[in-house]
Design a protein around this motif. Structure first.
Motif: not given
Length: 188
Positions: A9-27, A113-117
């Motif tokens: 329920l609201t207050g019991d979780f956190v929503i996050s977002a992230g990425s696998v950030l890629f690039r090519r080796v320069p040159n 631990r055990g209460t907020v995901k």
């Protein structure tokens, strides 16, 4: 008889977002690199953070990746297996879809631990074309991360969490499959 599933329920979780950030080796346009952040606690992580109220998951992934790494980025449309349906298609099966931007993984971690995901939605991103230089001063006042690009093998060795290694491995596979299908690079 169906069993109850965990409910947060609201207050019991956190929503996050992230990425696998890629690039090519320069040159060297062939070899992929992944951006990791190094924390003051000596952990190597993928960039991620909390979604702001009213913000889409995609926008949160882009913003948090930029804030934590200093690299202007964008999400990459890829070819990947997904249960996301096409409009009007209600089948609940894994389907390979082309040119989509969807999370490649959702991870959970304990915040209290055990209460907020914490639920983290992971996307594939690339450094935006023409924005290869790192921008300084993008982090929040309470953040003190260093960001570095590494070859795939080195990144996998450095990552502090097995789950992050699994996410990077999957992201590399998806990028390689997409590039093979399209017969062109999707990471610049």
């Amino acid at each position: 008889m169906p069993q109850d599933q965990p409910t947060f329920l609201t207050g019991d979780f956190v929503i996050s977002a992230g990425s696998v950030l890629f690039r090519r080796v320069p040159n060297d346009s062939k070899e992929l690199q992944v951006c990791l952040i190094h924390t003051p606690r000596n952990s190597w992580l993928l960039p991620k953070g909390r979604k702001d109220a009213g913000e889409s998951m995609e926008a949160a992934a882009i913003r948090e990746t930029y804030e934590e790494t200093g690299y202007v980025c964008e999400l990459v449309p890829v070819r990947m297996p997904t249960r996301a349906t096409a409009p009007g298609d209600g089948r609940n099966t894994v389907t390979i879809r082309d040119n989509i931007i969807e999370p490649i993984a959702i991870a959970t971690r304990d915040v209290v631990r055990g209460t907020v995901k914490k639920f983290i939605w992971w996307f594939i991103a690339r450094v935006k074309e023409g924005h290869g230089e790192k921008v300084e001063g993008t982090q929040m006042a309470n953040e003190s991360y260093e960001s570095h690009f590494f070859d795939i093998g080195d990144a996998l060795t450095r990552l502090s969490f097995a789950a992050d290694r699994d996410i990077v491995t999957l992201a590399v596979q998806i990028v390689e499959d997409t590039e093979k299908k399209l017969e062109r690079d999707v990471i610049f």
